[in-house]
Design a protein around this motif. Structure first.
Motif, PDB file in Angstrom:
ATOM      1  N   PHE A  94       0.832  -1.215   0.000  1.00 39.42           N
ATOM      2  CA  PHE A  94       0.000   0.000   0.000  1.00 39.42           C
ATOM      3  C   PHE A  94       0.866   1.264   0.000  1.00 39.42           C
ATOM      4  O   PHE A  94       0.549   2.257  -0.676  1.00 39.42           O
ATOM      5  N   VAL A  95       1.963   1.220   0.724  1.00 45.38           N
ATOM      6  CA  VAL A  95       2.860   2.383   0.765  1.00 45.38           C
ATOM      7  C   VAL A  95       3.500   2.607  -0.600  1.00 45.38           C
ATOM      8  O   VAL A  95       3.645   3.744  -1.072  1.00 45.38           O
ATOM      9  N   GLN A  96       3.887   1.548  -1.270  1.00 39.63           N
ATOM     10  CA  GLN A  96       4.464   1.704  -2.602  1.00 39.63           C
ATOM     11  C   GLN A  96       3.448   2.287  -3.576  1.00 39.63           C
ATOM     12  O   GLN A  96       3.767   3.141  -4.408  1.00 39.63           O
ATOM     13  N   LEU A  97       2.211   1.844  -3.500  1.00 38.81           N
ATOM     14  CA  LEU A  97       1.177   2.376  -4.386  1.00 38.81           C
ATOM     15  C   LEU A  97       0.924   3.859  -4.135  1.00 38.81           C
ATOM     16  O   LEU A  97       0.737   4.646  -5.072  1.00 38.81           O
ATOM     17  N   LEU A  98       0.915   4.238  -2.867  1.00 37.95           N
ATOM     18  CA  LEU A  98       0.697   5.648  -2.538  1.00 37.95           C
ATOM     19  C   LEU A  98       1.836   6.532  -3.046  1.00 37.95           C
ATOM     20  O   LEU A  98       1.614   7.645  -3.555  1.00 37.95           O
ATOM     21  N   ALA A  99       3.063   6.062  -2.960  1.00 28.64           N
ATOM     22  CA  ALA A  99       4.205   6.837  -3.451  1.00 28.64           C
ATOM     23  C   ALA A  99       4.147   7.004  -4.973  1.00 28.64           C
ATOM     24  O   ALA A  99       4.407   8.090  -5.513  1.00 28.64           O
ATOM     25  N   LYS A 100       3.787   5.911  -5.673  1.00 31.81           N
ATOM     26  CA  LYS A 100       3.663   6.022  -7.122  1.00 31.81           C
ATOM     27  C   LYS A 100       2.531   6.972  -7.523  1.00 31.81           C
ATOM     28  O   LYS A 100       2.627   7.717  -8.502  1.00 31.81           O
ATOM     29  N   LYS A 101       1.451   6.987  -6.769  1.00 29.72           N
ATOM     30  CA  LYS A 101       0.322   7.872  -7.069  1.00 29.72           C
ATOM     31  C   LYS A 101       0.711   9.342  -6.910  1.00 29.72           C
ATOM     32  O   LYS A 101       0.355  10.191  -7.733  1.00 29.72           O
ATOM     33  N   LYS A 102       1.434   9.640  -5.866  1.00 27.22           N
ATOM     34  CA  LYS A 102       1.880  11.023  -5.678  1.00 27.22           C
ATOM     35  C   LYS A 102       2.860  11.441  -6.768  1.00 27.22           C
ATOM     36  O   LYS A 102       2.881  12.596  -7.199  1.00 27.22           O
ATOM     37  N   ALA A 103       3.704  10.524  -7.211  1.00 26.52           N
ATOM     38  CA  ALA A 103       4.672  10.870  -8.252  1.00 26.52           C
ATOM     39  C   ALA A 103       3.985  11.133  -9.592  1.00 26.52           C
ATOM     40  O   ALA A 103       4.426  11.972 -10.381  1.00 26.52           O
ATOM     41  N   LEU A 104       2.888  10.439  -9.860  1.00 32.39           N
ATOM     42  CA  LEU A 104       2.178  10.627 -11.123  1.00 32.39           C
ATOM     43  C   LEU A 104       1.173  11.777 -11.092  1.00 32.39           C
ATOM     44  O   LEU A 104       0.611  12.141 -12.131  1.00 32.39           O
ATOM     45  N   GLU A 105       0.932  12.359  -9.926  1.00 30.58           N
ATOM     46  CA  GLU A 105      -0.090  13.410  -9.818  1.00 30.58           C
ATOM     47  C   GLU A 105       0.343  14.695 -10.538  1.00 30.58           C
ATOM     48  O   GLU A 105      -0.452  15.334 -11.236  1.00 30.58           O
ATOM     49  N   VAL A 106       1.613  15.101 -10.423  1.00 37.55           N
ATOM     50  CA  VAL A 106       2.083  16.348 -11.043  1.00 37.55           C
ATOM     51  C   VAL A 106       2.057  16.273 -12.571  1.00 37.55           C
ATOM     52  O   VAL A 106       1.485  17.147 -13.237  1.00 37.55           O
ATOM     53  N   PRO A 107       2.623  15.259 -13.225  1.00 39.02           N
ATOM     54  CA  PRO A 107       2.530  15.233 -14.694  1.00 39.02           C
ATOM     55  C   PRO A 107       1.114  15.070 -15.213  1.00 39.02           C
ATOM     56  O   PRO A 107       0.782  15.553 -16.300  1.00 39.02           O
ATOM     57  N   SER A 108       0.250  14.397 -14.424  1.00 36.49           N
ATOM     58  CA  SER A 108      -1.133  14.256 -14.885  1.00 36.49           C
ATOM     59  C   SER A 108      -1.835  15.611 -14.921  1.00 36.49           C
ATOM     60  O   SER A 108      -2.629  15.892 -15.835  1.00 36.49           O
ATOM     61  N   LYS A 109      -1.560  16.497 -13.958  1.00 36.08           N
ATOM     62  CA  LYS A 109      -2.159  17.830 -13.969  1.00 36.08           C
ATOM     63  C   LYS A 109      -1.685  18.640 -15.182  1.00 36.08           C
ATOM     64  O   LYS A 109      -2.466  19.367 -15.810  1.00 36.08           O
ATOM     65  N   ILE A 110      -0.425  18.530 -15.524  1.00 35.79           N
ATOM     66  CA  ILE A 110       0.104  19.256 -16.694  1.00 35.79           C
ATOM     67  C   ILE A 110      -0.581  18.777 -17.973  1.00 35.79           C
ATOM     68  O   ILE A 110      -0.987  19.577 -18.829  1.00 35.79           O
ATOM     69  N   LEU A 111      -0.732  17.451 -18.109  1.00 41.01           N
ATOM     70  CA  LEU A 111      -1.376  16.914 -19.312  1.00 41.01           C
ATOM     71  C   LEU A 111      -2.843  17.309 -19.394  1.00 41.01           C
ATOM     72  O   LEU A 111      -3.356  17.643 -20.473  1.00 41.01           O
ATOM     73  N   LEU A 112      -3.545  17.319 -18.256  1.00 37.51           N
ATOM     74  CA  LEU A 112      -4.956  17.699 -18.257  1.00 37.51           C
ATOM     75  C   LEU A 112      -5.133  19.180 -18.613  1.00 37.51           C
ATOM     76  O   LEU A 112      -6.064  19.553 -19.346  1.00 37.51           O
ATOM     77  N   ALA A 113      -4.238  20.033 -18.101  1.00 29.12           N
ATOM     78  CA  ALA A 113      -4.329  21.467 -18.430  1.00 29.12           C
ATOM     79  C   ALA A 113      -4.096  21.706 -19.918  1.00 29.12           C
ATOM     80  O   ALA A 113      -4.793  22.505 -20.563  1.00 29.12           O
TER      81      ALA A 113
END
Length: 599
Positions: A94-113
């Motif tokens: 679960f900790v590994q999944l949470l870390a990967k989710k936070k790492a992917l959050e910033v580029p996903s916002k750039i792509l959505l914008a």
């Protein structure tokens, strides 16, 4: 050499250490010091180096033997390289999944914008009402950059409206901001044509419309007016204005403010016979004793209900209520100041000083005096030039009024005026011709009038040069005298053509009634036989008078005083003719018919 080296090598004792050898040497030296001193052994340093190398090799051999020896199951006393293995840490999924989710959050916002921006651009192109395609922001920005100076500061685009690159030194800022128009504003006015993708924000002090009004006024009558920079009335909504029109209007406001500021500063500093007045946004200067020059700055903004300008007055406007020359001069004078600021007079040589005019450079070789040097230093201000041009405009209007009035009043002779098209703002010329209809080949009186600023210069046909003041009555009186002399000169020229004799003529008769101005002109004519006489008198104020006489006298009677019959050959008394009852279209034509009848 080899044998001696071998002998010395045999003497080396490798079993003894260096300290023992040193002690032995000291003891031997102490015992034998009294007898003699032995020399230093030359191979001592070689032996010491070999001994230290042997020590290091022994230590390295011991370390290798210890590190390779095992002391149990997979255990050693010494490890040469690599980290010490520790027990692995248990990682939770679960900790590994949470870390990967936070790492992917910033580029996903750039792509959505980015996707949202592209979706909005497609909606603007396809969803525009009426099938009209809106101009792209970057294309309009390129068009804007072709005419206006732009620069990018941070995330904003700024432009400059001022004339600083053209030589202006006005302190007010002309910076405007360029941004993309909001989607709501574009869709709100989508029914209108010409919707722009750009949004231009100008400073609040440059909004609206401004113009400078120059008025030449006499008492309550407006003679001439010129308007600088007057545009159409502003729209109710600033958004509806195109960015090009908005920037041009703002630049015009800046230009008018700079010009008025320059004129107001000069009006305060100049020392005139009648001081100039600067009250609010109005400058008043005196041209002539009864004529004033009024320069007003009018500025109206779309947010204000009433614009700032000169108070509305009920002064009647004349027919010449606009002067294009005066309006052009207002532009040209300030442009000259800008040009002199950015382009000073260049030197004649590459080593000469910059900014020194040509006259001052020639002052030394030409030995200029103090008066000439002072004249070189004097610089005429904008207000002085405008006052001079306004004085010329007033004097020109007065000259036109006098000539037109006389041309309407007099049909005999005809008065025509031809204004020269090659003139300057402070000097113009007019050629005045006085002719009799049908007799222009035998008599024509021409004048050239140079209209200056405060005086008129008249050049007559005979070469006389006369100067008149700005009063129009002086010019009118002079032209009336010229008309009188023209009539008398025309009669004399006709008499020569008809074969009559000119007995006497004068342009300054001393007989008859006293004229209110000038003097009367007259001539006395006789036919070829000498029995018919015609006398013509013409005054500037009254019409022409014609008298006739004949000889011999029919009413001669001898008297005790005059008894000889020869006196009857003298002409009888002159009788005045009624010219209005005679045939002929003008005076010269009537005199011609009279001469033909008397011949």
């Amino acid at each position: 050499m080899g044998e001696s080296l071998a002998k010395l090598a045999r003497k080396v004792d490798f079993s003894q250490t260096g300290e023992e050898q040193a002690e032995n040497k000291e003891e031997e030296g102490d015992t034998d010091i009294q007898s003699f001193q032995q020399p230093v052994w030359p191979w001592e340093s070689v032996r010491n180096a070999l001994r230290s190398a042997l020590t290091e090799l022994c230590v390295a051999s011991d370390v290798l033997s210890i590190s390779t020896k095992e002391c149990g199951k997979d255990k050693r006393y010494m490890v040469l390289d690599g980290p010490v293995q520790t027990e692995p840490v248990e990682q939770k999924p679960f900790v590994q999944l949470l870390a990967k989710k936070k790492a992917l959050e910033v580029p996903s916002k750039i792509l959505l914008a980015g996707a949202e921006h592209l979706r909005g651009l497609q909606a603007e192109v396809r969803g525009h009402a009426g099938g009209q395609r809106q101009e792209d922001f970057h294309i309009e920005l390129l068009k804007l950059r072709q005419n206006w100076r732009l620069k990018k500061v941070g995330n904003s685009i700024l432009g400059d409206l001022s004339y600083r690159t053209a030589g202006s030194q006005f302190k007010q800022s002309g910076v405007f901001e360029v941004s993309k128009a909001d989607t709501e504003e574009v869709t709100g006015v989508k029914g209108e044509r010409g919707v722009s993708a750009l949004k231009v924000v100008v400073p609040s002090e440059l909004e609206g419309i401004a113009y400078i009004q120059v008025t030449i006024q006499r008492d309550n009558e407006q003679l001439v007016s010129a308007t600088l920079g007057q545009l159409s009335s502003p729209a109710a909504k600033p958004v509806e204005l195109h960015w090009q029109q908005q920037l041009e209007a703002a630049q015009n406001v800046l230009f008018c403010k700079e010009l008025f500021s320059q004129l107001a500063r000069e009006a305060v500093g100049l020392q005139a016979p009648i001081p100039h007045m600067v009250v609010g946004s109005q400058i008043t200067a005196s041209l002539f004793p009864d004529i004033q020059l009024i320069i007003s700055l009018c500025h109206s903004t779309p947010h204000s209900t009433t614009g700032k300008g000169p108070p509305s007055s009920s002064t009647p406007k004349s027919g010449n209520d606009h002067s294009h020359v005066l309006e052009h001069s207002l532009h040209q004078l300030l442009r000259k100041v800008h040009r002199s600021n950015i382009n000073p007079d260049g030197p004649g040589l590459s080593s000469g000083p910059v900014g020194v005019p040509r006259k001052r450079r020639l002052a030394g070789p030409e030995a200029a005096d103090r008066h000439s040097l002072l004249d070189m230093v004097k610089v005429e201000t904008l207000l002085e030039q405008i006052v001079r041009q306004a004085q010329h405009v007033v004097l020109r209007l007065r000259t036109i009024f006098v000539l037109d009035t006389l041309a309407r009043e007099f049909k005999d002779p005809l008065l025509t005026s031809h204004w020269s098209t090659l003139s300057s703002p402070t000097c113009s010329s007019v050629k005045v011709s006085v002719v009799s209809a049908g007799y222009d080949t035998i008599i024509k009186t021409q004048l050239v009038i140079h209209v200056g600023e405060k005086m008129l210069r008249v050049i007559c046909k005979d070469g006389r040069v006369l100067n008149f003041s700005y009063e129009p009555q002086e010019l009118r009186d002079f032209i009336l005298c010229q008309i009188s002399q023209h009539q008398v000169t025309g009669v004399q020229a006709l008499a020569r053509v008809m074969g009559w004799q000119v007995l006497a003529s004068s342009c300054f008769l001393g007989s008859g009634a006293i004229e209110p101005f000038g003097s009367a002109a007259g001539c006395l004519l006789a036919n070829s036989k000498g029995d018919k006489f015609v006398a013509v008198r013409h005054s500037p104020q009254a019409n022409a008078s014609v008298f006739v006489s004949q000889a011999p006298s029919s009413d001669f009677f001898a008297t005790p005083v005059i008894q000889a019959s020869k006196w009857e050959n003298l002409p009888e008394g002159f009788k005045q003719l009624k010219l209005d009852k005679m045939d002929g279209k003008n005076l010269v034509n009537k005199i011609e018919l009279l001469m033909a009848a008397l011949s």
